[in-house]
Design an enzyme around this catalytic site. Structure first.
Site, mmCIF file in Angstrom:
data_model
loop_
_atom_site.group_PDB
_atom_site.id
_atom_site.type_symbol
_atom_site.label_atom_id
_atom_site.label_comp_id
_atom_site.label_asym_id
_atom_site.label_seq_id
_atom_site.Cartn_x
_atom_site.Cartn_y
_atom_site.Cartn_z
ATOM 1 N N ASP A 191 0.814 -1.219 0.000
ATOM 2 C CA ASP A 191 0.000 0.000 0.000
ATOM 3 C C ASP A 191 0.849 1.272 0.000
ATOM 4 O O ASP A 191 2.042 1.238 0.319
ATOM 5 C CB ASP A 191 -0.871 0.043 1.268
ATOM 6 C CG ASP A 191 -2.007 -0.968 1.220
ATOM 7 O OD1 ASP A 191 -2.014 -1.811 0.298
ATOM 8 O OD2 ASP A 191 -2.880 -0.912 2.107
ATOM 9 N N ASP A 192 0.197 2.354 -0.314
ATOM 10 C CA ASP A 192 0.689 3.736 -0.127
ATOM 11 C C ASP A 192 1.680 4.245 -1.174
ATOM 12 O O ASP A 192 2.113 5.384 -1.112
ATOM 13 C CB ASP A 192 1.292 3.948 1.274
ATOM 14 C CG ASP A 192 0.250 3.809 2.366
ATOM 15 O OD1 ASP A 192 -0.928 3.596 2.027
ATOM 16 O OD2 ASP A 192 0.609 3.898 3.545
ATOM 17 N N HIS A 208 -6.029 2.733 -3.996
ATOM 18 C CA HIS A 208 -5.916 2.965 -2.547
ATOM 19 C C HIS A 208 -6.387 4.386 -2.208
ATOM 20 O O HIS A 208 -5.821 5.029 -1.331
ATOM 21 C CB HIS A 208 -4.474 2.728 -2.104
ATOM 22 C CG HIS A 208 -4.274 2.583 -0.620
ATOM 23 N ND1 HIS A 208 -5.035 1.758 0.163
ATOM 24 C CD2 HIS A 208 -3.388 3.167 0.232
ATOM 25 C CE1 HIS A 208 -4.632 1.839 1.422
ATOM 26 N NE2 HIS A 208 -3.633 2.699 1.496
ATOM 27 N N HIS A 248 -5.712 9.290 0.306
ATOM 28 C CA HIS A 248 -5.503 8.486 1.510
ATOM 29 C C HIS A 248 -6.334 8.973 2.687
ATOM 30 O O HIS A 248 -5.850 9.079 3.816
ATOM 31 C CB HIS A 248 -4.021 8.432 1.885
ATOM 32 C CG HIS A 248 -3.655 7.170 2.622
ATOM 33 N ND1 HIS A 248 -3.696 7.083 3.986
ATOM 34 C CD2 HIS A 248 -3.280 5.952 2.187
ATOM 35 C CE1 HIS A 248 -3.346 5.857 4.355
ATOM 36 N NE2 HIS A 248 -3.093 5.156 3.280
ATOM 37 N N HIS A 293 3.835 -2.366 2.965
ATOM 38 C CA HIS A 293 3.910 -1.033 2.350
ATOM 39 C C HIS A 293 5.206 -0.929 1.558
ATOM 40 O O HIS A 293 6.273 -1.235 2.106
ATOM 41 C CB HIS A 293 3.847 0.048 3.430
ATOM 42 C CG HIS A 293 2.558 0.035 4.200
ATOM 43 N ND1 HIS A 293 2.320 -0.861 5.217
ATOM 44 C CD2 HIS A 293 1.435 0.770 4.062
ATOM 45 C CE1 HIS A 293 1.090 -0.654 5.680
ATOM 46 N NE2 HIS A 293 0.535 0.325 4.996
HETATM 47 NI NI NI Z 1 -2.533 3.194 3.277
#
Ligand code: NI
Length: 344
Positions: A151-152, A201, A205, A292
């Site tokens: 993620d991210d 995603h 955020h 991540h």
């Molecule tokens: Ni995230």
């Protein structure tokens, strides 16, 4: 006796000298300001989650070291990221700092290792280079599989993760934050070229459960739009930021939702051994693992854990592959934490 005429000349001269003096100092000042502005324009430094080790000596040392590095490095054209991975072993804290300088799409790496001995209350710092200790293992055919998700990103670190996955003939799903996509054009190319799965995603955020319906859809749609414009790929899955999900989100989402059943907590610990151990302790067939791609500790963990998983007969796949191999058709309105396998 000074004549009036002479006096006027003297006053005039004094005024000229004064004027010149003031003028010169202004120019000097202007020069200095220019230099400072230029330095600021050229220096973009990022520190990723400041570490604390509950030890004054170590904390102070790390604090000084980091601010010194951030302040002394002046970049012509690029960003500096300082990230870390640490382990505690035999009364020693080993902290490895990684400095990534992104310049013209290349990443330069400097690694420093700081070793603190609790018993001696002593710190040793040395420069080290990463050795490639990991052999490439041949893929063992098996029905067992696990989906890696990151993620991210995209981030400065994403390409390295992709390279590691490719090295071990593995795939993963990268859940991207929409507003980061434009900044990492090269990374987007690398993700697509290597057949990685691209997921949504959200755009900024945000915690979707706190937004109104219209805003939620905007967060989802905008992300799909930037990813499609950049890559020509339409993301298949949504992972809400923070995994924040409820009935309303499930109902609203225009794509199947993917959560996870193993959370590595990589963002919290920055500790590659902890990440690896957590995966190996809990892993079972059909799992979806949360990581991540924004941390170097995660990169190191991936490098260590894939050979171990392969030894146990696991294939590392993307979420879309997991559905495909398990013969499950993803549905709207469901949040998947695993697919098929022993969990069902
Ligand atoms: Ni995230």
């Amino acid at each position: 006796m000074i004549k009036r005429k002479h006096l006027l000349i003297i006053i005039f001269l004094v005024l000229i000298i004064l004027f010149l003096f003031v003028f010169c100092s202004l120019i000097n000042k202007h020069d200095v300001i220019n230099k400072i502005i230029k330095k600021e324009e050229n220096t973009y430094s990022y520190l990723i989650n400041y570490p604390y080790f509950n030890n004054d000596k170590v904390d102070n040392y790390v604090d000084n070291y980091l601010s010194e590095r951030i302040n002394t490095i002046i970049l012509d054209n690029g960003d500096l990221f300082i990230d870390y991975d640490y382990n505690i072993k035999d009364n020693n804290i080993f902290i490895k700092f990684y400095e990534y300088v992104t310049k013209l799409n290349t990443i330069k790496e400097n690694i420093y290792e700081i070793n603190y001995d609790y018993e001696l209350d002593n710190i040793i710092k040395k420069r080290v280079f990463e050795e490639d200790n990991y052999d490439i293992l041949n893929y063992t055919k098996s029905d067992k599989m696990v989906a890696f998700t990151f993620d991210d990103g995209p981030s400065y670190n994403t390409i390295k993760i992709v390279n590691t996955l490719v090295k071990y003939d593995s795939k993963a799903t990268f859940f991207l934050v929409g507003n980061q996509v434009e900044k990492y054009a090269k990374t987007m190319d690398v993700l697509v070229k290597n057949g990685m799965d691209i997921g949504n995603h959200t755009y900024s955020h945000k915690e979707l459960t706190k937004l109104r319906d219209k805003e939620i859809l905007k967060e989802i749609d905008l992300t799909n739009e930037v990813i499609y414009n950049k890559t020509g790929i339409k993301p298949m899955f949504l992972r809400p930021s923070y995994g924040a999900m409820n009935k309303r989100i499930k109902k609203l989402s225009t794509m199947p939702i993917i959560i996870w059943n193993i959370d590595t907590l990589d963002w919290k610990y920055h500790n590659s051994n902890k990440i690896k151990d957590k995966i190996l302790k809990y892993v079972s067939d059909g799992d979806i693992i949360l990581m991540h791609d924004t941390y170097v500790a995660t990169l190191n963990a991936v490098e260590m854990v894939i050979p171990e998983l392969k030894k146990q007969g696991y294939k590392i796949v993307s979420v879309s592959e997991l559905f495909k191999y398990k013969g499950v058709k993803p549905k709207l309105g469901i949040g998947y934490g695993y697919v098929g396998g022993r969990n069902e």
